[in-house]
Design an enzyme around this catalytic site. Structure first.
Site, PDB file in Angstrom:
ATOM      1  N   GLY A 136       0.781  -1.234   0.000  1.00 39.98           N
ATOM      2  CA  GLY A 136       0.000   0.000   0.000  1.00 39.98           C
ATOM      3  C   GLY A 136       0.809   1.277   0.000  1.00 39.98           C
ATOM      4  O   GLY A 136       0.312   2.329   0.427  1.00 39.98           O
ATOM      5  N   SER A 137       2.047   1.205  -0.516  1.00 44.39           N
ATOM      6  CA  SER A 137       2.841   2.445  -0.506  1.00 44.39           C
ATOM      7  C   SER A 137       2.212   3.510  -1.416  1.00 44.39           C
ATOM      8  O   SER A 137       2.238   4.698  -1.094  1.00 44.39           O
ATOM      9  CB  SER A 137       4.296   2.169  -0.901  1.00 44.39           C
ATOM     10  OG  SER A 137       4.378   1.806  -2.256  1.00 44.39           O
ATOM     11  N   ASN A 138       1.620   3.075  -2.525  1.00 47.74           N
ATOM     12  CA  ASN A 138       0.943   4.064  -3.393  1.00 47.74           C
ATOM     13  C   ASN A 138      -0.308   4.614  -2.714  1.00 47.74           C
ATOM     14  O   ASN A 138      -0.589   5.806  -2.793  1.00 47.74           O
ATOM     15  CB  ASN A 138       0.563   3.420  -4.734  1.00 47.74           C
ATOM     16  CG  ASN A 138       1.737   3.362  -5.672  1.00 47.74           C
ATOM     17  OD1 ASN A 138       2.169   4.379  -6.200  1.00 47.74           O
ATOM     18  ND2 ASN A 138       2.292   2.180  -5.852  1.00 47.74           N
ATOM     19  N   LEU A 214      -4.931  -6.999  -7.761  1.00 47.20           N
ATOM     20  CA  LEU A 214      -4.640  -7.974  -8.812  1.00 47.20           C
ATOM     21  C   LEU A 214      -5.862  -8.625  -9.461  1.00 47.20           C
ATOM     22  O   LEU A 214      -5.751  -9.184 -10.546  1.00 47.20           O
ATOM     23  CB  LEU A 214      -3.716  -9.077  -8.270  1.00 47.20           C
ATOM     24  CG  LEU A 214      -2.370  -8.583  -7.731  1.00 47.20           C
ATOM     25  CD1 LEU A 214      -1.491  -9.753  -7.331  1.00 47.20           C
ATOM     26  CD2 LEU A 214      -1.646  -7.726  -8.768  1.00 47.20           C
ATOM     27  N   ASN A 248      -6.119   2.598 -13.113  1.00 45.18           N
ATOM     28  CA  ASN A 248      -5.163   1.631 -12.558  1.00 45.18           C
ATOM     29  C   ASN A 248      -3.752   2.155 -12.812  1.00 45.18           C
ATOM     30  O   ASN A 248      -3.536   2.947 -13.737  1.00 45.18           O
ATOM     31  CB  ASN A 248      -5.347   0.281 -13.266  1.00 45.18           C
ATOM     32  CG  ASN A 248      -4.346  -0.764 -12.782  1.00 45.18           C
ATOM     33  OD1 ASN A 248      -4.102  -0.907 -11.582  1.00 45.18           O
ATOM     34  ND2 ASN A 248      -3.748  -1.502 -13.714  1.00 45.18           N
ATOM     35  N   HIS A 250       0.098   0.661 -13.626  1.00 44.36           N
ATOM     36  CA  HIS A 250       0.813  -0.560 -14.022  1.00 44.36           C
ATOM     37  C   HIS A 250       2.312  -0.246 -14.044  1.00 44.36           C
ATOM     38  O   HIS A 250       2.723   0.792 -14.583  1.00 44.36           O
ATOM     39  CB  HIS A 250       0.329  -1.012 -15.410  1.00 44.36           C
ATOM     40  CG  HIS A 250       0.937  -2.311 -15.819  1.00 44.36           C
ATOM     41  ND1 HIS A 250       0.502  -3.528 -15.316  1.00 44.36           N
ATOM     42  CD2 HIS A 250       1.973  -2.588 -16.642  1.00 44.36           C
ATOM     43  CE1 HIS A 250       1.247  -4.491 -15.832  1.00 44.36           C
ATOM     44  NE2 HIS A 250       2.146  -3.946 -16.641  1.00 44.36           N
ATOM     45  N   ASP A 291      -5.270  -4.416 -18.157  1.00 43.66           N
ATOM     46  CA  ASP A 291      -4.281  -3.449 -18.660  1.00 43.66           C
ATOM     47  C   ASP A 291      -4.541  -2.945 -20.080  1.00 43.66           C
ATOM     48  O   ASP A 291      -3.599  -2.607 -20.798  1.00 43.66           O
ATOM     49  CB  ASP A 291      -2.865  -4.066 -18.606  1.00 43.66           C
ATOM     50  CG  ASP A 291      -2.511  -4.527 -17.199  1.00 43.66           C
ATOM     51  OD1 ASP A 291      -2.950  -3.883 -16.232  1.00 43.66           O
ATOM     52  OD2 ASP A 291      -1.788  -5.526 -17.081  1.00 43.66           O
TER      53      ASP A 291
HETATM   54  C1  GRF Z   1       2.757  -1.012  -7.822  1.00 41.00           C
HETATM   55  O1  GRF Z   1       4.023  -1.231  -8.360  1.00 41.00           O
HETATM   56  C2  GRF Z   1       1.734  -0.913  -8.922  1.00 41.00           C
HETATM   57  O2  GRF Z   1       2.264  -0.493 -10.128  1.00 41.00           O
HETATM   58  C3  GRF Z   1       1.263  -2.321  -9.063  1.00 41.00           C
HETATM   59  O3  GRF Z   1       1.284  -2.847  -7.763  1.00 41.00           O
HETATM   60  C4  GRF Z   1       2.278  -2.189  -7.009  1.00 41.00           C
HETATM   61  C5  GRF Z   1       1.680  -1.776  -5.694  1.00 41.00           C
HETATM   62  O4  GRF Z   1       2.647  -1.346  -4.815  1.00 41.00           O
HETATM   63  N1  GRF Z   1      -0.017  -2.355  -9.705  1.00 41.00           N
HETATM   64  P1  GRF Z   1       2.257  -0.759  -3.399  1.00 41.00           P
HETATM   65  O5  GRF Z   1       1.450  -1.812  -2.662  1.00 41.00           O
HETATM   66  O6  GRF Z   1       1.470   0.485  -3.623  1.00 41.00           O
HETATM   67  O7  GRF Z   1       3.550  -0.498  -2.714  1.00 41.00           O
END
Ligand code: GRF
Length: 333
Positions: A136-138, A214, A248, A250, A291
């Site tokens: 969940g870093s994003n 996913l 999304n 990717h 995608d």
């Molecule tokens: C990211 O690299 C994104 O591109 C992919 O899954 C990853 C999620 O990373 N779809 P995080 O959990 O947000 O660190």
């Protein structure tokens, strides 16, 4: 051809579906013309000025019905149902502040195109849901961006109001807890059949962001969250709430290295194995296929010979953290 490509990206459809849609338009148009002539010939004895005055009016009324009718046979009923409701919304002013997404592929020069194409204005916050199943870093970056001064210069406010997750011990759930954001733990069967549309509508979610999620998004959810679709029962400042789409991120430069099974380190392994000199990130609209939706934004990084899947993943994460939240802000601002 650029024009065809633009339409495919705008409608979020692939090549074969695009031609079925065109066929439906052609057959539907011709059917409505014939029906119109047939009906008017029952009333008018000759094609005088009154005939030609009434003709376009009748044609306009018959056209959507003819196209919907033909779409049953071409298998495009769902597309045209959504398409006609969006056209209706624009013409009759229901949810008219929303237009379909447009596609751009490079960052800085296109920001004005993005905000022009999707100019929403509302004093109430736009509630977004983040779907994530990993660390969940994003998600954290997005939450913190909108907690801060992300949209200072616009009248819209964006609020991450829900975290949707399918992994009970995923890191993103701890982030949600820390930030006091409600979570929805989903199960595969129910997701595939209902898309949890009702729960999302009940939470007033207008925009969905997939950040490390996913599972394939089921058609029922894709359709319910087509830009401009009504969020049932939700009234914001006396205006009906409408969806603003699903996006999304990717970790590669689509259309390469995408599709089923292409996620996480598999993507970076494939990029390195192919000897690519460049990789990057793609932010795109979501449709029923992995995608394949229209590309909104891409940013690149260099791949050097000493790169491993792990070092490349770090570069990609840095790009994601820098660009994901600002791109959402541009789309919604
Ligand atoms: C990211 O690299 C994104 O591109 C992919 O899954 C990853 C999620 O990373 N779809 P995080 O959990 O947000 O660190």
């Amino acid at each position: 051809m650029k024009f065809i490509q633009n339409l495919q990206e705008k409608w979020k459809v692939g090549g074969s579906q695009f031609w079925l849609i065109m066929l439906t338009f052609a057959l539907g148009g011709s059917l409505s013309g014939r029906l119109c002539s047939f009906l008017l010939n029952l009333v008018f004895l000759e094609k005088n000025w009154a005939f030609w005055l009434v003709y376009p009016l009748f044609l306009t009324i018959l056209w959507p019905f003819s196209v919907l009718f033909v779409s049953f046979f071409t298998g495009q009923f769902r597309f045209f149902k959504g398409y006609l409701s969006r056209v209706g919304a624009k013409v009759f002013g229901i949810g008219a502040s929303v237009v379909a997404p447009s596609t751009v592929s490079a960052a800085p020069a296109t920001s004005s195109v993005l905000s022009d194409a999707l100019s929403f204005s509302s004093a109430a916050p736009i509630h977004i849901a983040i779907f994530a199943s990993g660390t969940g870093s994003n998600a954290r970056k997005i939450i913190e961006y909108f907690e801060g001064a992300g949209l200072k210069s616009t009248s819209s406010q964006v609020k991450v109001s829900l975290i949707v997750c399918n992994v009970p011990d995923a890191g993103v759930l701890a982030i949600a807890k820390e930030k006091g954001i409600p979570t929805l733990l989903i199960n595969k069967n129910e997701f595939a059949t209902t898309g949890y549309v009702e729960s999302l509508h009940n939470a007033d979610i207008q925009f969905i962001v997939l950040a490390g999620f996913l599972w394939k998004v089921p058609e029922v959810l894709v359709q319910a969250y087509q830009p401009g679709m009504k969020i049932d029962g939700a009234l914001v400042n006396g205006k009906e709430n409408v969806s603003k789409g699903i996006i999304n991120i990717h970790p590669a430069l689509l259309p390469k290295y995408g599709g089923k099974g292409m996620y996480g380190s598999r993507v970076h392994e494939a990029v390195i194995a192919a000897g690519e000199k460049e990789s990057g990130i793609t932010i795109h609209w979501v449709n029923e296929h992995y995608d394949e939706g229209g590309i909104i934004f891409q940013a690149t990084c260099e791949v050097v010979s000493s790169d491993t899947p792990d070092t490349l993943a770090d570069k990609i994460h840095a790009l994601e953290h820098a660009h994901f939240a600002p791109t959402i802000a541009k789309l919604l601002g």
